[in-house]
Each structure stands twice: as C-alpha cells, then as structure tokens.
Design a protein around this motif. Structure first.
Motif, mmCIF file in Angstrom:
data_model
loop_
_atom_site.group_PDB
_atom_site.id
_atom_site.type_symbol
_atom_site.label_atom_id
_atom_site.label_comp_id
_atom_site.label_asym_id
_atom_site.label_seq_id
_atom_site.Cartn_x
_atom_site.Cartn_y
_atom_site.Cartn_z
ATOM 1 N N ALA A 1 0.832 -1.107 -0.002
ATOM 2 C CA ALA A 1 0.012 -0.038 -0.288
ATOM 3 C C ALA A 1 0.829 1.234 0.055
ATOM 4 N N CYS A 2 1.900 1.180 0.684
ATOM 5 C CA CYS A 2 2.866 2.449 0.764
ATOM 6 C C CYS A 2 3.984 2.221 -0.273
ATOM 7 N N ARG A 3 3.802 3.085 -1.130
ATOM 8 C CA ARG A 3 4.886 3.043 -2.291
ATOM 9 C C ARG A 3 5.880 4.351 -2.469
ATOM 10 N N VAL A 4 6.870 4.332 -2.592
ATOM 11 C CA VAL A 4 7.598 5.226 -2.657
ATOM 12 C C VAL A 4 8.690 5.442 -3.692
ATOM 13 N N THR A 5 8.632 6.339 -4.837
ATOM 14 C CA THR A 5 9.618 6.263 -5.922
ATOM 15 C C THR A 5 10.376 7.531 -6.005
ATOM 16 N N PHE A 6 11.615 7.449 -6.124
ATOM 17 C CA PHE A 6 12.680 8.449 -6.351
ATOM 18 C C PHE A 6 12.847 8.506 -7.838
ATOM 19 N N ASP B 1 8.078 2.984 -17.339
ATOM 20 C CA ASP B 1 7.213 1.831 -17.237
ATOM 21 C C ASP B 1 7.240 1.548 -15.800
ATOM 22 N N ALA B 2 8.594 1.530 -15.125
ATOM 23 C CA ALA B 2 8.798 1.279 -13.759
ATOM 24 C C ALA B 2 7.795 2.033 -12.860
ATOM 25 N N VAL B 3 7.863 3.419 -13.445
ATOM 26 C CA VAL B 3 6.834 4.165 -12.546
ATOM 27 C C VAL B 3 5.428 4.080 -12.531
ATOM 28 N N ARG B 4 5.060 3.792 -13.806
ATOM 29 C CA ARG B 4 3.520 3.491 -14.197
ATOM 30 C C ARG B 4 3.272 2.015 -13.309
ATOM 31 N N MET B 5 4.214 1.175 -13.593
ATOM 32 C CA MET B 5 3.718 -0.167 -12.734
ATOM 33 C C MET B 5 3.557 0.090 -11.316
ATOM 34 N N PHE B 6 4.373 1.204 -10.702
ATOM 35 C CA PHE B 6 4.423 1.193 -9.299
ATOM 36 C C PHE B 6 3.223 2.153 -8.893
ATOM 37 N N HIS B 7 2.855 3.194 -9.529
ATOM 38 C CA HIS B 7 1.864 4.017 -9.358
ATOM 39 C C HIS B 7 0.958 4.212 -10.629
ATOM 40 N N ASP B 8 -0.101 3.658 -10.539
ATOM 41 C CA ASP B 8 -1.176 3.658 -11.561
ATOM 42 C C ASP B 8 -2.001 4.785 -11.810
ATOM 43 N N GLY B 9 -1.944 5.108 -13.047
ATOM 44 C CA GLY B 9 -2.433 6.599 -13.728
ATOM 45 C C GLY B 9 -1.672 7.524 -13.463
ATOM 46 N N ILE B 10 -0.227 7.478 -13.426
ATOM 47 C CA ILE B 10 0.615 8.689 -13.268
ATOM 48 C C ILE B 10 0.588 9.361 -14.480
ATOM 49 N N SER B 11 0.441 10.684 -14.664
ATOM 50 C CA SER B 11 0.627 11.405 -15.908
ATOM 51 C C SER B 11 1.777 11.781 -16.398
ATOM 52 N N GLY B 12 1.779 12.181 -17.613
ATOM 53 C CA GLY B 12 3.188 12.513 -18.310
ATOM 54 C C GLY B 12 4.057 13.889 -17.478
ATOM 55 N N GLY C 1 -5.106 5.965 2.374
ATOM 56 C CA GLY C 1 -5.833 7.233 2.810
ATOM 57 C C GLY C 1 -5.175 8.443 2.475
ATOM 58 N N GLN C 2 -4.246 8.479 1.504
ATOM 59 C CA GLN C 2 -3.544 9.580 0.953
ATOM 60 C C GLN C 2 -3.394 9.483 -0.404
ATOM 61 N N PRO C 3 -3.499 10.701 -1.126
ATOM 62 C CA PRO C 3 -3.467 10.728 -2.711
ATOM 63 C C PRO C 3 -2.034 10.859 -2.951
ATOM 64 N N ARG C 4 -1.621 10.541 -4.265
ATOM 65 C CA ARG C 4 -0.299 10.222 -4.600
ATOM 66 C C ARG C 4 0.333 11.826 -4.587
ATOM 67 N N THR C 5 1.351 11.798 -3.918
ATOM 68 C CA THR C 5 2.007 13.388 -3.720
ATOM 69 C C THR C 5 3.536 13.383 -4.160
ATOM 70 N N MET C 6 3.930 14.587 -4.611
ATOM 71 C CA MET C 6 5.311 14.763 -4.769
ATOM 72 C C MET C 6 5.707 15.337 -3.540
ATOM 73 N N PHE C 7 6.926 14.808 -3.139
ATOM 74 C CA PHE C 7 7.647 15.250 -1.952
ATOM 75 C C PHE C 7 9.317 15.313 -1.855
ATOM 76 N N ARG C 8 9.942 15.945 -0.802
ATOM 77 C CA ARG C 8 11.170 15.888 -0.814
ATOM 78 C C ARG C 8 11.441 15.160 0.659
ATOM 79 N N ALA C 9 12.287 14.021 0.799
ATOM 80 C CA ALA C 9 12.406 13.348 2.162
ATOM 81 C C ALA C 9 13.404 14.353 3.049
ATOM 82 N N PHE C 10 13.178 14.047 4.331
ATOM 83 C CA PHE C 10 14.019 14.780 5.074
ATOM 84 C C PHE C 10 15.362 14.082 5.067
ATOM 85 N N SER C 11 16.537 14.850 5.378
ATOM 86 C CA SER C 11 17.754 14.289 5.327
ATOM 87 C C SER C 11 18.276 13.689 6.593
#
Length: 500
Positions: A423-428, A434-445, A465-475
């Motif tokens: 359920a919790c998927r993170v992609t850097f 294709d690897a991103v689309r396989m992990f996150h269904d419906g990702i836009s161009g 419970g949370q929508p797909r979000t672009m983020f920056r990880a804390f270092s």
C-alpha cells in the motif's frame, strides 16, 4: 428543498473543502451579467427590426429596398454575432460571462488576481478546460474565489456538471501557463470543487534535516507550524511543495516499497525512516542487507549479510527457517484467539516485526549465480520468492510487515499479486517510465517529467488514505542513523570473511 440524493447540497462536501464566497450583492450582479449579455444581444435583433421598419416607412419609398433593409440588417446582425462566436470567442456576445469570483489578496497581487478573474473564460479556453461548446455558451469551469494564504494564492474552481475533477487536475500545467505562473499545484478536490495553489515557496527546493524537522526548527514557518500537529504514532518522512509534511502512519497496517536509482536519495530517506522506527520499543527489525549498513547488533533476529562471496544461500535458508517459524507461531496464536481476527498494533506480546529486503533484485540475482548447478528443488532463490509472497499476503494480521527496496522494481520481482499487497509506495528518480507506471497506476506525463528531472531526495509517495504526492524526504546522514541503531553486528567477522 434539496432531495436526499442531491449530494451537491451535502454539508459533508462543504466541510471537506471550504470555498470562500463573494458578497451576495456582487454575486447577484454577476448573475445578471452572466445571463444578461446574451439576452441583450438577442433582443437587439427585434429592436433593430422595429427601428428600421419605422425608418423605412418614413424615408424609403421603394418597397423592395425597404424589405431588404428591414429584414436583411437584423439577419446580418445575428449572422455576424454567430461568426464572432465561432471565430473570436473572446469577443462573442453570445457567451455567458462567468460569475464574479471572490478575491482577497494582498495589494501587490490584487491587480494580477483581478485580471485572472476578468479573463477567466479565456484562461479556461487557452488551457483546454472547455470540452463542449454550442451556439450559446461555453461550459467554462467557474472561478469561485482567489484567496491568498500562508501557502500561496489559492484558486477555487468549480467542476462543470458531467466532468471530473481529475480532468481539471491533468490540465494544471496548462492553467499555469495560461495565467502566467511557473508553478501551480492541485491540492484538494471533492469532485465538485478544486483548489489550485500558486505556492509562495517551493519546499521541494529546500534540504531539511530530520533532526530540525523533529525539533520544529526548519526555518520554514508554515512547515514548523504543521509539524507541531503531526499524528502519533507516525514517521515524519518529508515535505510537500506547499510546506506540508509527509508522514507515514505506523498504526496503518501496510507493507512498504521504495524504488530509486543510485544517487536518487533513496538511502538517505531510508535512514530517516528506520531511525524513527527504531525509537519505538514495540518494533523489531530484521532482513537481508548486502551492504550491511542497516542492521543493528541489538536486533532480535540476525540479518543476512554478505560474505566474501556475496550472500550465502545457507545463511538465507537459516534465516527463512526462523522467519517462517515466527510467522507460523503467530498465525496459530491468532487462530486460537477467537475474539479477534488480527493483532492490535501496540500488542506487547506480538511486537511489529519489519522485514527489510535491501536491493532485493540484486539479492535474488546473487543467489541465482551462487546456486548454479543446484537442483531446482534445493534452490533457496525460489523459496525466498515464495516466502516473500506469503509474507505480503498473510503477515499483516499478525504484525509482520515487509519493506522492499530496489533500484527498479521490475515485474519479475513484483508481480501483480505482490504489488497489490503493497500500500505504501515511494519512488525516487528512475530511468524508466514503465517502472513508475507499474508502481503508481495512472501517473500523468507531467508527473513523470517532474520525477525524471527530480533532485536527489525528491520523489512521489502514495499510501493508504492519502493521494499520490510529490515530496522531498527529510535528510538523515548515515552517522545519525548509526547513533540510533547502535553498533553494527559482527563487523569483524564480515571483514575477515571478505579478506579470505
């Protein structure tokens, strides 16, 4: 009175997304202008007919000429209006004008906001938001409000009937271009209204240390204020573009998977995730780690580490025996307890066990090479895959979770059945769409372009419970992680093994 099935009048939707409204007098005048302009234009034809008829009786003596003037001029008037409507919609007198939106911004941006309000119909047409047009009106998404907050300038847009909010979200880059801003983010929607924000500050450009985030001293006032309200228990993972924090709830029963190419910031995010998790006394960690960076000597179940020849099949086999023993004992205990169908998150008798599979595709390839010539029935690689699938499908109810880490989560490793359990998927940053689309269904161009050009530490996350979000990880540095994790296990033995 609204019917029980009229969800547009439901107070639930209003609570989810509060839309500021203009003063009733402004909205009333806006409605008059909305319907009045095309009505006035259409009434102009009969008025023109009456005036020309009176002039013809008084000044034109030829009946044929009078007939041509009286009927021809009003028809030409209407024909010209239709041509303008089709060829120059900005000037069309037949188009309904948008109702005046509520505007509340600072003095410096007031002129810009009012221009957006005044030209919203052209903005919608330029951005491709108008899917249908007919003779009399364009179905323009209504601009309801332009309001400035601490996060930036918010544009509240109504979703036209028959359309979806997602269709507007996908056009967000087009809207940004049409209103002349560099960045525009879709932050909320309830299928009736959509909130777009021009951010005052792009938090994705800031590198924030995890220790500063936990102490509430990031230097970003909006982020610090929101971090003070973070849910407990949870992992503070990063920040979104609008200075909102990203957290991973620990009481949400879910498996985790991280993917990202080398130097994408995946390891730094992992150190922050595990360092916070290790501070919870009701969590245990084990796994397979070829690098040896993640294990601790205090872990109750020893990790599988690499020796001089890489990962040894015998070590993996012993580790799987112990792991399956824990899983089977917990499943038996769950079946005996007839009062529940799963263990509670904070059950002291069954602490949460996190199984970390670092660079899982590489581990499988290493084992496959080491087992060349071994009988298929005796290969530990197939057994590891089988146990992995079993853990994903059976282990959540007994407080066992799996964290899969890979540079690229290929279908060979994560098939459809396995991927459905995570359920919790993170992609850097990765090098394959294709690897991103396989992990996150419906990702836009647009999302793919952002990810493909992302800086280290920037990625996308989606979870329960949370929508797909672009983020920056804390270092978090490796040294900071080791301070929490403690001593590394059997460092001397591994070094001796490597030198032999």
């Amino acid at each position: 009175m609204a019917s029980a099935g009229d969800f547009s009048q439901s107070s639930i939707f209003e609570q989810q997304l509060h839309v500021p409204k203009a003063h009733w007098a402004i909205r009333f005048l806006g409605q008059i202008w909305h319907f009045g302009r095309p009505v006035l234009f259409l009434l102009g034809a009969p008025v023109l007919l009456v005036v020309l008829n009176a002039c013809a009786v008084e000044f034109i003596w030829s009946d044929a000429l009078a007939f041509l003037v009286v009927l021809g001029v009003p028809l030409l008037y209407l024909f010209a209006g239709v041509i303008i409507h089709v060829k120059a919609p900005r000037l069309s007198p037949l188009r309904f004008a948008p109702v005046v939106a509520h505007v509340k911004v600072s003095r410096g941006t007031r002129r810009w906001a009012k221009r957006i309000r005044r030209q919203w119909s052209m903005v919608a047409m330029s951005a491709g938001l108008v899917p249908v047009e007919n003779l009399f009106s364009f179905r323009v998404p209504s601009l309801l409000a332009v309001v400035e907050t601490v996060e930036g300038i918010g544009l509240y847009v109504g979703v036209p009937r028959g359309n979806s909010a997602r269709s507007l979200v996908e056009r967000t880059p087009n809207i940004a271009s049409a209103i002349g801003v560099r960045q525009l983010l879709a932050t909320q929607n309830n299928q009736l209204f959509l909130k777009l924000v021009v951010p005052a500050r792009d938090a994705l450009e800031d590198t924030v240390q995890l220790v500063d985030a936990l102490a509430g001293g990031t230097g970003n006032a909006a982020l610090d204020q929101r971090l003070n309200t973070r849910p407990v228990p949870s992992i503070v993972f990063g920040t979104a573009a609008l200075s909102d924090f990203i957290s991973i709830s620990l009481d949400a029963s879910q498996h985790y998977a991280f993917q990202g190419q080398a130097r994408s910031g995946k390891s730094v995010a992992m150190y922050g995730f595990l360092s916070q998790l290790r501070e919870h006394t009701n969590w245990q960690v084990t796994g397979i780690d070829p690098t040896g960076a993640l294990p601790s000597a205090d872990d109750s179940i020893p990790w599988v580490l690499a020796g001089g020849g890489g990962i040894r099949p015998s070590d993996v086999s012993e580790w799987l025996d112990e792991l399956e023993g824990v899983l089977n004992r917990r499943l038996v205990a769950l079946r005996r307890d007839q009062s529940t169908d799963k263990f509670e998150f904070d059950d002291p008798n069954y602490p949460v066990l996190l199984i970390v599979l670092e660079e899982f595709p590489g581990v499988l390839k290493s084992l496959k090479v080491a087992e060349a010539g071994v009988k298929p029935a005796e290969r530990v690689t197939d057994r590891l895959k089988a146990v992995y699938g079993r853990l994903l499908m059976e282990a959540l109810k007994v407080n066992i979770r799996v964290l899969t880490i890979a540079q690229r989560a290929d279908a060979e490793i994560l098939g459809g059945a396995e991927r459905a359990q995570i359920a919790c998927r993170v992609t850097f940053k990765v090098d394959n769409q294709d690897a991103v689309r396989m992990f996150h269904d419906g990702i836009s161009g647009h999302e793919w372009e952002q990810l493909r050009n992302a800086a280290p530490g920037v990625g996308i996350i989606e979870q329960i419970g949370q929508p797909r979000t672009m983020f920056r990880a804390f270092s978090t540095s490796f040294i900071e992680y080791r301070q929490v994790a403690g001593a590394m296990p059997e460092v001397e033995d591994v070094e001796a093994d490597c030198s032999s």
